[in-house]
Structure formats: C-alpha cells, structure tokens
Design an enzyme around this catalytic site. Structure first.
Site, PDB file in Angstrom:
ATOM      1  N   ASP A  27       0.906  -1.282   0.007  1.00  0.00           N
ATOM      2  CA  ASP A  27      -0.135  -0.041  -0.012  1.00  0.00           C
ATOM      3  C   ASP A  27       0.988   1.312  -0.084  1.00  0.00           C
ATOM      4  O   ASP A  27       0.237   2.296   0.094  1.00  0.00           O
ATOM      5  CB  ASP A  27      -1.050  -0.070   1.210  1.00  0.00           C
ATOM      6  CG  ASP A  27      -0.283   0.033   2.654  1.00  0.00           C
ATOM      7  OD1 ASP A  27       1.076   0.080   2.499  1.00  0.00           O
ATOM      8  OD2 ASP A  27      -0.746  -0.171   3.775  1.00  0.00           O
ATOM      9  N   ASP A  65      19.370  -5.962  -0.297  1.00  0.00           N
ATOM     10  CA  ASP A  65      18.805  -4.542  -0.552  1.00  0.00           C
ATOM     11  C   ASP A  65      18.898  -3.930   0.881  1.00  0.00           C
ATOM     12  O   ASP A  65      18.670  -2.580   0.610  1.00  0.00           O
ATOM     13  CB  ASP A  65      17.481  -4.727  -0.963  1.00  0.00           C
ATOM     14  CG  ASP A  65      16.405  -5.714  -0.127  1.00  0.00           C
ATOM     15  OD1 ASP A  65      17.053  -6.761   0.445  1.00  0.00           O
ATOM     16  OD2 ASP A  65      15.523  -5.157   0.405  1.00  0.00           O
ATOM     17  N   ASN A  66      19.339  -4.322   1.825  1.00  0.00           N
ATOM     18  CA  ASN A  66      19.391  -3.726   3.113  1.00  0.00           C
ATOM     19  C   ASN A  66      20.800  -3.337   3.526  1.00  0.00           C
ATOM     20  O   ASN A  66      21.035  -3.222   4.758  1.00  0.00           O
ATOM     21  CB  ASN A  66      18.685  -4.497   4.170  1.00  0.00           C
ATOM     22  CG  ASN A  66      17.181  -4.192   3.857  1.00  0.00           C
ATOM     23  OD1 ASN A  66      16.455  -3.304   3.227  1.00  0.00           O
ATOM     24  ND2 ASN A  66      16.181  -5.158   4.458  1.00  0.00           N
TER      25      ASN A  66
HETATM   26  P1  AMP Z   1      11.913  -3.743   3.379  1.00  0.00           P
HETATM   27  O1  AMP Z   1      11.562  -4.926   4.269  1.00  0.00           O
HETATM   28  O2  AMP Z   1      11.346  -2.364   4.038  1.00  0.00           O
HETATM   29  O3  AMP Z   1      13.441  -3.724   3.271  1.00  0.00           O
HETATM   30  O4  AMP Z   1      11.174  -3.815   2.114  1.00  0.00           O
HETATM   31  C1  AMP Z   1      11.436  -4.774   1.112  1.00  0.00           C
HETATM   32  C2  AMP Z   1      10.732  -4.324  -0.119  1.00  0.00           C
HETATM   33  O5  AMP Z   1       9.501  -4.207   0.054  1.00  0.00           O
HETATM   34  C3  AMP Z   1      11.118  -3.014  -0.674  1.00  0.00           C
HETATM   35  O6  AMP Z   1      11.076  -2.946  -2.104  1.00  0.00           O
HETATM   36  C4  AMP Z   1      10.005  -2.207  -0.123  1.00  0.00           C
HETATM   37  O7  AMP Z   1       9.827  -0.837  -0.965  1.00  0.00           O
HETATM   38  C5  AMP Z   1       8.620  -3.067  -0.301  1.00  0.00           C
HETATM   39  N1  AMP Z   1       7.716  -2.757   0.498  1.00  0.00           N
HETATM   40  C6  AMP Z   1       7.811  -2.811   2.017  1.00  0.00           C
HETATM   41  N2  AMP Z   1       6.786  -2.351   2.621  1.00  0.00           N
HETATM   42  C7  AMP Z   1       5.924  -2.053   1.673  1.00  0.00           C
HETATM   43  C8  AMP Z   1       4.505  -1.325   1.498  1.00  0.00           C
HETATM   44  N3  AMP Z   1       3.830  -1.123   2.656  1.00  0.00           N
HETATM   45  N4  AMP Z   1       4.012  -0.876   0.351  1.00  0.00           N
HETATM   46  C9  AMP Z   1       4.879  -0.959  -0.890  1.00  0.00           C
HETATM   47  N5  AMP Z   1       6.161  -1.592  -0.791  1.00  0.00           N
HETATM   48  C10 AMP Z   1       6.653  -2.011   0.260  1.00  0.00           C
HETATM   49 MG    MG Z   2      14.963  -2.264   2.904  1.00  0.00          MG
END
Ligand code: AMP
Ligand code: MG
Length: 484
Positions: free
Chosen positions: A120, A248-249
């Site tokens: 979202d 990616d982190n």
């Molecule tokens: P993260 O777990 O924050 O490192 O996110 C991993 C991937 O999921 C990244 O590409 C984020 O942009 C995507 N992502 C995480 N949460 C959301 C969200 N609520 N809406 C859209 N993309 C998300």
């Molecule tokens: Mg991330």
C-alpha cells in the site's frame, strides 16, 4: 532547503519520477532538532510545525526537490528478487549539511510507486517511531547509521493485521545505494548502467579510488568490505541484531539501514533471533559476520564483467579478498572485544580469555551489556567487583590478572572500557513500551524521555537507571516484525 539531485540526474533506468501521495491530516510527531541544525533547515521552516508536517509528509514538495523512487533488486533470505525498489519511499533529493557533507533526504511511507507490487506504500506509526529511536540510539552509541529527521502522522489508518495509525518517516542517509542497486543492473546484463553506478558510488563514497586508473573495481570491493566489517563489528560491540540483512538492506556507505525487525541482544547468545519471519535463524546475532561476507560476495559478482571481460580471470582477481573476509573480520572483531575487556593491545592468547568470558555468559544466560558495564565499574567499585566475581568466577580472576599486567593505569583502562561499553542500550521491552504508548495515546512524552537517555549511552543521567534493567522474562517470547 537547498536540494541538489545528482541521483535524479542519472539515466532514468535508475529510478522512476514519482510524487508522494498526499495524506489527509499530517501532524508533526517526532522532530530531530539537532539533526535539523546540522542540515541547516531554514528558520522559517524549522519553527513552523504546520509547514514541517506538510513538507515531511510529502503533501508540499519543497522547492528544488525532484522526488523519485529508486530501482533496486536484492537477495531476501538468500533468494533473489530481481525487482524490489522503493515501493513506499520517495527520495526528495540531497542536501549539504553544515560540514559540507551530502545527505539523501527520503520519505518512507509516502505512497505507492511502480515498485510497490501488492503493497500500500504506507507505514504505520510503530515502525516509524522504532526507526527514529533506534537510529538515534545507534548514532549516540557511535555505530554508523542512517538518521531520522522527522516522524509525521498522516491522520489515515494503515491496514495490517488490524488498522493502525499511519505515519511517514524522513530518513537521512549518506546515500541509499545498496548492494541490491548493483544487482538490479547486473541481473539485466546492463553493463553500461553498472559502470555509471560504480562511478557514481565511488565519487560519492570512495573518492580516493578515482585516482586508481580505469579499473578500480577490485579495490572498490575491498573498500566496501572494510566499511562493512567496521559496521558489523560495531553491531557486535553493542549487541545489535539487524534482523533482515538482505542485500537490498546492505548499504554501500557502510551505514546501518532499515530498522524493521531489529532488536538488541540481552543475555549473550550468538543464536539470538527475534524476527518473526527469520524462522531458520539466518540473521541471528552471531551469523551477522558470515552474512556480511555472503552479501559482499553477491556484490563482487555484480562487478565481475567490469573487473575483467573473462569471467574466470575476474573471479581470480576478486576471489581472494572475499575468501580473506573471515580473517579480516576476526582481527577487527578481536581488537574491539579486547577494548571491551580493557586490553590496550590484544594478543593471540587473549582469545582464550575472551572466549571463556563469552562462554560463561552464554551458559548462564548472563546479560551482555550489564556484564561489560559492571566489568568497567569493577575497576573502581568493590560492589561491582564482588558482583562480577560471583557471576564470572575464575574468568574474573584471570581477567583481573591480565588487566593488572598491562602497562596502562587503572584510569586509562577504565576510559578505554567506558568508550566501548555502554551503560544503556535501547532494550527491546522499553522500546516496545514506548512504541505502544505512541500508538495508543498519540503522545510522545515517553518517547522523548527515552531518546534523551539513549543520547548519552556512555554516561549515567538521572533517568538512565529506569532503562538499564534486563527484561523480566529474558525476552523469551519477544518477536519483531518487518513492519511493512
Ligand atoms: P523492507 O522489508 O522494508 O526492506 O522492504 C522490502 C521491499 O518491500 C522494498 O522493495 C520495499 O519498498 C517493499 N515494501 C515494503 N513495505 C511496503 C509497503 N507497505 N508498500 C509497498 N512496498 C513495500
Ligand atoms: Mg529495505
């Protein structure tokens, strides 16, 4: 604010131009005034909380900002996802701080982009507050990290398992370049974009490599390794568990990024894991060095075509520095742990002492932070000495003997130990209590009190003692969530 937009000036394969989706009722929730000073946020903006809420929710795009969502890929828990990207974040641009350093200003939770997939594009207030507090604590602890300038509540719910209040967090990072950014182009065989990305990253983070001629790529990997080792060693020093060390982190600047499921280790155990999705313990506390090496190997793979057109030759060139990683890590780690123990120089045979202390902590589930704090205090306090004698038994006597054999004075040893051993860390149970209060009451009083203590992690303030206690249940059932 004066934005420059060097990343947005690159070719459009690197990002999508995309504006934040406005929110209903933005309200400034947490504001980092010392960071605002550093970033030279103009007075007329800084003192106007309505204008700040408009700007740092993305409702008002500040002049000069060109919002983009950046493209990246990444290995998540070992599996490659060829397209991730900013699915809920907008890079507003870059600004220079008062020291002339360039920073990315990014909104997170600011709406959908073409990288959102099923998401979202939003963020709940809990994870936003977690990121603000944890990054501020890490900064004060001396661990390289991204920062948070603001948390703005949106006045809109986000729907997770239950509806939660929504928020947008403003992240300040020396860049958002990640190993996953390189993987995005490597996976597409786009060598031209890879080269542009390398040149850009080198100019921004490793300018000394610009003198290295046309093929600095092996050295580039080497420099990234150096930063990553420093970062993970610092995590190990303070007991930080990142929780989601996906490629990616993993930032190219060597900063801690993405505080989703992170946690602090209480009682010492390398196998400590709190993330609800990390069922196999891939990102356990003690696995972090190995994962750093694994991630760096994925980075080096991306660069192979730039290192040498002949892949075998490229592997021969870069392979050895990947293989050397564990030895290099161990050296920096041992030196750091030596300093935690007050050793001005760490000798080979000190490993035995270190491991026997750590084994004792693990066997008896003894708290990591409290032990090193008490060891530090034991140099001056009889109470701490008898406590430590009791907990560590003969390890304590061996440690005392070793310390006394050193040339350094007791005061010098104490200073060294104090610099490496915090008196307070952002313990999970306190962080959760503060987050809950923010979610349920919409008040920041507890958060601000906690942050004030965490900003002096090597010094006991009047209120520090309220936050030093280990969790009564040993964090046995504690779980963290990605918060997405
Ligand atoms: P993260 O777990 O924050 O490192 O996110 C991993 C991937 O999921 C990244 O590409 C984020 O942009 C995507 N992502 C995480 N949460 C959301 C969200 N609520 N809406 C859209 N993309 C998300
Ligand atoms: Mg991330």
């Amino acid at each position: 604010m004066k934005f420059s937009n060097t990343y947005a000036c690159l070719d459009e394969v690197f990002f999508e131009k995309n504006r934040p989706t406005p929110v209903l009722d933005p309200q400034l929730f947490l504001w980092n005034s010392s960071l605002a000073e550093q970033l030279m946020i103009p007075n007329e903006l800084k003192h106007d909380s309505v204008a700040l809420a408009q700007a740092f929710s993305g409702n008002h795009i500040l002049p000069g900002s060109e919002p983009i969502a950046t493209a990246y890929a990444g290995h998540q828990f070992g599996h490659f996802a060829h397209q991730l990207g900013d699915g809920r974040a907008h890079l507003l641009g870059e600004v220079f701080d008062q020291f002339g350093q360039r920073w990315d200003i990014q909104l997170k939770g600011s709406g959908r982009t073409s990288f959102s997939r099923g998401g979202d594009g939003r963020c709940a207030v809990g994870p936003a507050v977690r990121e603000f507090i944890m990054s501020e604590a890490m900064k004060a602890l001396g661990v390289p990290t991204t920062r948070c300038l603001a948390v703005v509540t949106t006045g809109e719910p986000v729907f997770r398992e239950t509806p939660l209040p929504g928020a947008i967090v403003t992240r300040v990072a020396s860049s958002h370049l990640r190993i996953g950014t390189f993987q995005f182009f490597a996976a597409r065989g786009d060598h031209q974009a890879l080269k542009t990305l390398c040149d850009y990253t080198i100019e921004r983070h490793y300018p000394e490599l610009q003198e290295e001629g046309p093929n600095p790529y092996v050295l580039f990997v080497d420099k990234v390794i150096e930063r990553l080792i420093r970062l993970v060693v610092e995590w190990m020093r303070v007991g930080f568990i990142h929780g989601v060390m996906n490629t990616d982190n993993t930032s190219l600047s060597g900063e801690t990024i993405d505080y989703g499921p992170c946690a602090m280790m209480g009682s010492y155990d390398p196998q400590t894991v709190y993330s609800s999705i990390d069922t196999l313990g891939r990102y356990a506390f003690g696995n972090q060095p190995e994962i750093a090496q694994w991630n760096i190997a994925r980075f080096a793979e991306c660069l192979l075509p730039l290192i040498n057109a002949d892949t075998n030759k490229a592997i021969d060139q870069v392979g050895p520095i990947i293989t050397e990683f564990p030895d290099r890590f161990r050296k920096v780690y041992m030196e750091m742990m030596g300093k935690k123990l007050g050793l001005t120089s760490f000798q080979q045979e000190d490993q035995k002492l270190l491991f026997s202390v750590l084994d004792r902590l693990k066997e008896r589930s003894i708290d990591y932070t409290i032990t090193f704090d008490l060891l530090t205090k034991s140099l001056m306090s009889e109470v701490a000495t008898s406590q430590m004698k009791n907990e560590l038994k003969e390890c304590f006597d061996r440690w005392q003997k070793r310390i006394n054999e050193q040339q350094a004075t007791s005061q010098e040893v104490q200073e060294l130990m104090r610099q490496h051993n915090p008196v307070v860390i952002p313990r999970n149970h306190h962080l959760e209590a503060v987050i809950q209060e923010c979610e349920q009451t919409g008040k920041v009083t507890l958060a601000e009190k906690f942050i004030q203590v965490l900003r002096s992690p090597y010094e006991e303030l009047a209120q520090t003692s309220q936050y030093q206690d280990p969790p009564s249940d040993g964090d046995e059932d504690y779980q963290t969530f990605c918060g997405t």
